[in-house]
Enzyme design. Sequence first.
Site, PDB file in Angstrom:
ATOM      1  N   ASN A   8     -15.215  23.003 -15.560  1.00 18.62           N
ATOM      2  CA  ASN A   8     -16.577  22.739 -15.115  1.00 18.62           C
ATOM      3  C   ASN A   8     -16.628  23.022 -13.611  1.00 18.62           C
ATOM      4  O   ASN A   8     -16.137  22.231 -12.815  1.00 18.62           O
ATOM      5  CB  ASN A   8     -16.927  21.269 -15.414  1.00 18.62           C
ATOM      6  N   TRP A   9     -17.208  24.160 -13.282  1.00 15.12           N
ATOM      7  CA  TRP A   9     -17.216  24.569 -11.870  1.00 15.12           C
ATOM      8  C   TRP A   9     -18.247  23.813 -11.043  1.00 15.12           C
ATOM      9  O   TRP A   9     -18.280  23.932  -9.825  1.00 15.12           O
ATOM     10  CB  TRP A   9     -17.472  26.078 -11.765  1.00 15.12           C
ATOM     11  N   LYS A  10     -19.135  23.077 -11.705  1.00 19.39           N
ATOM     12  CA  LYS A  10     -20.191  22.345 -10.997  1.00 19.39           C
ATOM     13  C   LYS A  10     -20.954  23.312 -10.080  1.00 19.39           C
ATOM     14  O   LYS A  10     -21.149  24.466 -10.450  1.00 19.39           O
ATOM     15  CB  LYS A  10     -19.596  21.150 -10.255  1.00 19.39           C
ATOM     16  N   HIS A  92     -23.274  14.997 -18.565  1.00 20.51           N
ATOM     17  CA  HIS A  92     -22.276  14.758 -17.516  1.00 20.51           C
ATOM     18  C   HIS A  92     -22.745  13.623 -16.601  1.00 20.51           C
ATOM     19  O   HIS A  92     -23.944  13.516 -16.305  1.00 20.51           O
ATOM     20  CB  HIS A  92     -22.039  16.035 -16.706  1.00 20.51           C
ATOM     21  N   GLU A 164     -15.037  10.750 -19.916  1.00 17.05           N
ATOM     22  CA  GLU A 164     -14.868  10.907 -18.473  1.00 17.05           C
ATOM     23  C   GLU A 164     -15.223   9.603 -17.758  1.00 17.05           C
ATOM     24  O   GLU A 164     -16.411   9.344 -17.487  1.00 17.05           O
ATOM     25  CB  GLU A 164     -15.783  12.021 -17.945  1.00 17.05           C
ATOM     26  N   GLY A 170     -13.175  13.351  -9.677  1.00 21.66           N
ATOM     27  CA  GLY A 170     -13.072  13.822  -8.297  1.00 21.66           C
ATOM     28  C   GLY A 170     -12.402  12.851  -7.350  1.00 21.66           C
ATOM     29  O   GLY A 170     -12.479  13.023  -6.134  1.00 21.66           O
ATOM     30  N   SER A 209     -10.106  13.950 -12.829  1.00 21.14           N
ATOM     31  CA  SER A 209      -8.904  14.152 -12.016  1.00 21.14           C
ATOM     32  C   SER A 209      -7.713  14.696 -12.810  1.00 21.14           C
ATOM     33  O   SER A 209      -6.565  14.353 -12.536  1.00 21.14           O
ATOM     34  CB  SER A 209      -8.516  12.862 -11.280  1.00 21.14           C
ATOM     35  N   GLY A 230     -12.701  19.540 -13.577  1.00 19.42           N
ATOM     36  CA  GLY A 230     -13.592  19.928 -12.495  1.00 19.42           C
ATOM     37  C   GLY A 230     -12.843  20.643 -11.387  1.00 19.42           C
ATOM     38  O   GLY A 230     -12.576  21.847 -11.468  1.00 19.42           O
ATOM     39  N   GLY A 231     -12.464  19.907 -10.365  1.00 19.95           N
ATOM     40  CA  GLY A 231     -11.870  20.494  -9.161  1.00 19.95           C
ATOM     41  C   GLY A 231     -10.720  21.455  -9.435  1.00 19.95           C
ATOM     42  O   GLY A 231     -10.658  22.554  -8.850  1.00 19.95           O
TER      43      GLY A 231
HETATM   44  P1  PGA Z   1     -12.669  16.413 -11.708  1.00 21.78           P
HETATM   45  O1  PGA Z   1     -14.078  16.494 -12.473  1.00 21.78           O
HETATM   46  O2  PGA Z   1     -11.669  17.141 -12.588  1.00 21.78           O
HETATM   47  O3  PGA Z   1     -12.909  17.124 -10.401  1.00 21.78           O
HETATM   48  O4  PGA Z   1     -12.330  14.978 -11.565  1.00 21.78           O
HETATM   49  C1  PGA Z   1     -14.138  16.366 -13.871  1.00 21.78           C
HETATM   50  C2  PGA Z   1     -15.554  16.484 -14.328  1.00 21.78           C
HETATM   51  O5  PGA Z   1     -16.465  15.985 -13.656  1.00 21.78           O
HETATM   52  O6  PGA Z   1     -15.810  17.092 -15.394  1.00 21.78           O
END
Ligand code: PGA
Length: 246
Positions: A8-10, A92, A164, A170, A209, A230-231
């Site tokens: 998920n690149w956001k 999300h 999640e 994050g 994370s 995400g990250g």
């Molecule tokens: P993160 O985000 O891996 O940066 O914690 C996960 C997400 O929000 O899907």
Amino acid sequence: MRRLVVGNWKMNGMASDLGALGPVYEAAAPRGAAEVAICPPATLIAALAGAAAGRIWVGGQDCHAAAKGAHTGEISAPMLIDAGARRVILGHSERRRDRAEDDAAIGAKIAAAQAAGLGVILCVGETEAERDAGRTGDVVAAQFRAALAAAGPVDPARLDLAYEPVWAIGTGRVPAMADIAAVHALLAREIAGAFGAAGQGVRILYGGSVTGANAAEIFAVPGVGGALVGGASLKPEEFARIIRAA
Ligand code: PGA
């Protein structure tokens, strides 16, 4: 069941980033490798779908509940399909928070996405305060049930879940593996209750994370059917490591 690893690149990513995904395609290539999807910002869906050429799935990060109309700035599920996406993340926590999306709105989006032919990745998760109050199980079960009830008939063959914890997104913080196992077991019971045997193919991803360093430990937890990343999905080498771990 084949695991599903979703990046998920956001609100990150430019066209110039798409050329660096070689390690991701390579990690997804072997027979029996995990299924892989990247959900880039909408501006990159068509370009990524073209560049990926079927080596990975491409997905959206949200869609509108209507197929088209006077909704400035919004993107519909048929438009995601048209751009080459085959999956969409819905519910999300960042959208629940930033856009005040409630379970009813998320349910309407699930229905629209499935009607258009998209596979849905439905996110649920508790806040830190809810966790501290011992309410994690109640919260995620209620989110799942309410979204499904609002959606109307849901096809479990086009559904995956992502657990999640909001406080783990994050932050570099991850629940105890036993806590992940307990929530995934609870969600598996919810899925069985909603769909019976037809729900057996619904995967429950963990998100929050996930990194190249902790992925193997997380995938070893019973009931973890993949990851929503995400990250770490913004770094192709690290994302590839997570795919290999799956
Ligand atoms: P993160 O985000 O891996 O940066 O914690 C996960 C997400 O929000 O899907």
